[in-house]
Write an enzyme that holds these catalytic residues in place. Structure first.
Site, mmCIF file in Angstrom:
data_model
loop_
_atom_site.group_PDB
_atom_site.id
_atom_site.type_symbol
_atom_site.label_atom_id
_atom_site.label_comp_id
_atom_site.label_asym_id
_atom_site.label_seq_id
_atom_site.Cartn_x
_atom_site.Cartn_y
_atom_site.Cartn_z
ATOM 1 N N ASP A 11 -5.746 -17.598 -58.104
ATOM 2 C CA ASP A 11 -6.542 -16.382 -58.287
ATOM 3 C C ASP A 11 -6.051 -15.710 -59.571
ATOM 4 O O ASP A 11 -5.037 -16.110 -60.146
ATOM 5 C CB ASP A 11 -6.346 -15.439 -57.089
ATOM 6 C CG ASP A 11 -7.128 -14.138 -57.218
ATOM 7 O OD1 ASP A 11 -8.300 -14.174 -57.636
ATOM 8 O OD2 ASP A 11 -6.571 -13.064 -56.926
ATOM 9 N N SER A 12 -6.731 -14.633 -59.953
ATOM 10 C CA SER A 12 -6.261 -13.869 -61.107
ATOM 11 C C SER A 12 -5.024 -13.024 -60.762
ATOM 12 O O SER A 12 -4.301 -12.614 -61.658
ATOM 13 C CB SER A 12 -7.379 -12.944 -61.592
ATOM 14 O OG SER A 12 -7.768 -12.085 -60.542
ATOM 15 N N TYR A 43 -10.084 -10.612 -64.115
ATOM 16 C CA TYR A 43 -11.017 -11.601 -64.660
ATOM 17 C C TYR A 43 -12.459 -11.086 -64.567
ATOM 18 O O TYR A 43 -13.302 -11.448 -65.366
ATOM 19 C CB TYR A 43 -10.953 -12.892 -63.839
ATOM 20 C CG TYR A 43 -9.821 -13.845 -64.138
ATOM 21 C CD1 TYR A 43 -8.690 -13.447 -64.851
ATOM 22 C CD2 TYR A 43 -9.881 -15.157 -63.691
ATOM 23 C CE1 TYR A 43 -7.654 -14.347 -65.101
ATOM 24 C CE2 TYR A 43 -8.866 -16.058 -63.937
ATOM 25 C CZ TYR A 43 -7.749 -15.660 -64.640
ATOM 26 O OH TYR A 43 -6.742 -16.555 -64.881
ATOM 27 N N GLY A 44 -12.706 -10.268 -63.553
ATOM 28 C CA GLY A 44 -14.083 -9.913 -63.188
ATOM 29 C C GLY A 44 -14.844 -9.124 -64.225
ATOM 30 O O GLY A 44 -16.067 -8.997 -64.143
ATOM 31 N N CYS A 74 -10.665 -17.230 -55.658
ATOM 32 C CA CYS A 74 -11.169 -16.172 -56.538
ATOM 33 C C CYS A 74 -12.669 -16.372 -56.641
ATOM 34 O O CYS A 74 -13.139 -17.441 -57.058
ATOM 35 C CB CYS A 74 -10.517 -16.310 -57.913
ATOM 36 S SG CYS A 74 -11.174 -15.173 -59.133
ATOM 37 N N ASN A 75 -13.413 -15.356 -56.235
ATOM 38 C CA ASN A 75 -14.874 -15.460 -56.289
ATOM 39 C C ASN A 75 -15.370 -15.548 -57.724
ATOM 40 O O ASN A 75 -16.343 -16.242 -58.022
ATOM 41 C CB ASN A 75 -15.499 -14.249 -55.601
ATOM 42 C CG ASN A 75 -15.259 -14.261 -54.107
ATOM 43 O OD1 ASN A 75 -16.053 -14.766 -53.354
ATOM 44 N ND2 ASN A 75 -14.119 -13.733 -53.676
ATOM 45 N N THR A 76 -14.690 -14.810 -58.610
ATOM 46 C CA THR A 76 -15.133 -14.758 -60.001
ATOM 47 C C THR A 76 -15.063 -16.151 -60.633
ATOM 48 O O THR A 76 -15.989 -16.591 -61.307
ATOM 49 C CB THR A 76 -14.249 -13.753 -60.773
ATOM 50 O OG1 THR A 76 -14.280 -12.506 -60.071
ATOM 51 C CG2 THR A 76 -14.718 -13.551 -62.178
ATOM 52 N N GLU A 151 -4.458 -3.636 -57.203
ATOM 53 C CA GLU A 151 -3.272 -4.152 -57.918
ATOM 54 C C GLU A 151 -2.260 -3.029 -58.156
ATOM 55 O O GLU A 151 -1.070 -3.267 -58.240
ATOM 56 C CB GLU A 151 -3.685 -4.818 -59.246
ATOM 57 C CG GLU A 151 -4.471 -6.107 -59.083
ATOM 58 C CD GLU A 151 -3.607 -7.352 -58.787
ATOM 59 O OE1 GLU A 151 -2.401 -7.343 -59.074
ATOM 60 O OE2 GLU A 151 -4.174 -8.332 -58.244
ATOM 61 N N THR A 182 -11.645 -11.733 -53.527
ATOM 62 C CA THR A 182 -10.536 -11.979 -52.596
ATOM 63 C C THR A 182 -9.547 -10.813 -52.509
ATOM 64 O O THR A 182 -8.676 -10.811 -51.653
ATOM 65 C CB THR A 182 -9.790 -13.276 -52.971
ATOM 66 O OG1 THR A 182 -9.462 -13.234 -54.362
ATOM 67 C CG2 THR A 182 -10.633 -14.496 -52.672
ATOM 68 N N HIS A 183 -9.694 -9.842 -53.409
ATOM 69 C CA HIS A 183 -8.858 -8.638 -53.272
ATOM 70 C C HIS A 183 -9.350 -7.735 -52.128
ATOM 71 O O HIS A 183 -8.576 -6.986 -51.547
ATOM 72 C CB HIS A 183 -8.888 -7.812 -54.557
ATOM 73 C CG HIS A 183 -8.024 -8.331 -55.660
ATOM 74 N ND1 HIS A 183 -8.287 -9.503 -56.325
ATOM 75 C CD2 HIS A 183 -6.892 -7.824 -56.230
ATOM 76 C CE1 HIS A 183 -7.362 -9.692 -57.263
ATOM 77 N NE2 HIS A 183 -6.504 -8.683 -57.221
HETATM 78 N N1 DGL Z 1 -9.876 -11.680 -56.837
HETATM 79 C C1 DGL Z 1 -10.846 -12.137 -57.754
HETATM 80 C C2 DGL Z 1 -12.178 -12.438 -57.107
HETATM 81 O O1 DGL Z 1 -12.185 -12.905 -55.992
HETATM 82 C C3 DGL Z 1 -11.032 -11.439 -59.070
HETATM 83 C C4 DGL Z 1 -10.345 -10.209 -59.378
HETATM 84 C C5 DGL Z 1 -10.363 -9.959 -60.870
HETATM 85 O O2 DGL Z 1 -9.455 -10.464 -61.532
HETATM 86 O O3 DGL Z 1 -11.276 -9.284 -61.355
HETATM 87 O O4 DGL Z 1 -13.218 -12.273 -57.683
#
Ligand code: DGL
Length: 263
Positions: A11-12, A43-44, A74-76, A151, A182-183
């Site tokens: 994940d990020s 990342y998003g 990570c969904n992104t 975070e 996932t956060h």
């Molecule tokens: N936790 C990540 C997700 O599931 C992305 C969080 C991020 O870095 O923006 O999308």
């Protein structure tokens, strides 16, 4: 090839630990290598090209660690770089939260998806859910501020309540809500208070870890050794919050993460 090889999860940041938690519960003897790109998150809000480059670097790192399966926690990354991950993984099976989360949510009627801007803009969830059930109504909201708040450890903070109300109030008719980042399971209590008890909140981590069990079983990759599993955590920046929030969330003591650089 030994089935003791670890499962690679990435994940990020700390969000992917929500997936690790579910894997640890269902596969308590599996070794896990976790990678969190803390130095470069979020990342998003980044471009597709940048996210794909970061994902590529991470997959190379995991492959070097001889993982037997890769879980995109990570969904992104799942939304914009899954094809790249699969390509680089070669014959290593790849699981991802969007494919699993779509199956888990597809019997809703009016589905809300909350996610990062990159995931929302990709339309990966609506496309994937509509392939499974084309009669559903779907709405999405990009919840840009959730990741930095989580975070930062603002998990039981009034600022989070206010922002969550702002993001979720337009979704007042949904019966199903997908936590498309996932956060977000980390702040599920806050989300639950706002959407109420009647909305089915889907955490894609549950189905992802079920799918991982199915896949490893089918490929005869389950670690049958009863040794205490080894969990290794790698991060691109040492943040004390990784351990404090991670431990709170996983309900277990975490070994100190090892610092790596992917550039
Ligand atoms: N936790 C990540 C997700 O599931 C992305 C969080 C991020 O870095 O923006 O999308």
């Amino acid at each position: 090839m030994s089935n003791k090889r670890p499962i690679g999860v990435f994940d990020s940041g700390i969000g992917g630990l929500t997936v690790v938690k579910s894997i640890m519960q269902k596969l308590p003897h599996e070794n896990i290598v976790y990678f969190g790109d803390i130095a470069r998150l979020p990342y998003g809000t980044k471009s597709v090209a940048t996210i794909r480059k970061f994902a590529e670097q991470t997959v190379r790192f995991l492959v070097q660690h001889n993982v037997k399966a890769i879980v995109i926690a990570c969904n992104t990354i799942s939304a914009v770089a899954k094809d790249e991950v699969i390509k680089l993984a070669g014959n290593i099976p790849v699981l991802d939260v969007i494919s699993s989360g779509s199956v888990a949510s597809s019997n809703g009627n009016n589905i809300g998806i909350i996610a990062t801007p990159a995931t929302v803009n990709s339309n990966a969830y609506p496309n994937s859910i509509l392939r499974l059930n084309n009669t559903v109504k779907i709405s999405q909201a990009a919840c840009t501020l959730f990741v930095p708040l989580i975070e930062e450890g603002y998990i039981n903070h009034p600022a989070l309540d206010l922002i969550a109300k702002e993001y979720l109030s337009p979704m007042n008719e949904i019966d199903t809500l997908v936590l498309g980042c996932t956060h977000y399971p980390i702040i599920k209590n806050t989300i639950r208070k706002i959407v109420g008890e009647n909305v089915n909140i889907i955490d894609p981590a549950d189905k992802t870890s079920d799918d991982l069990v199915t896949n490893l079983t089918k490929l005869d990759l389950i670690n049958t050794s009863l040794d205490k599993p080894v969990y290794e955590f790698y991060v691109t920046e040492i943040s004390p919050k990784f351990n404090s929030i991670g431990e709170m969330f996983l309900n277990t003591k975490l070994s100190t993460p090892q610092l790596v650089s992917l550039d």
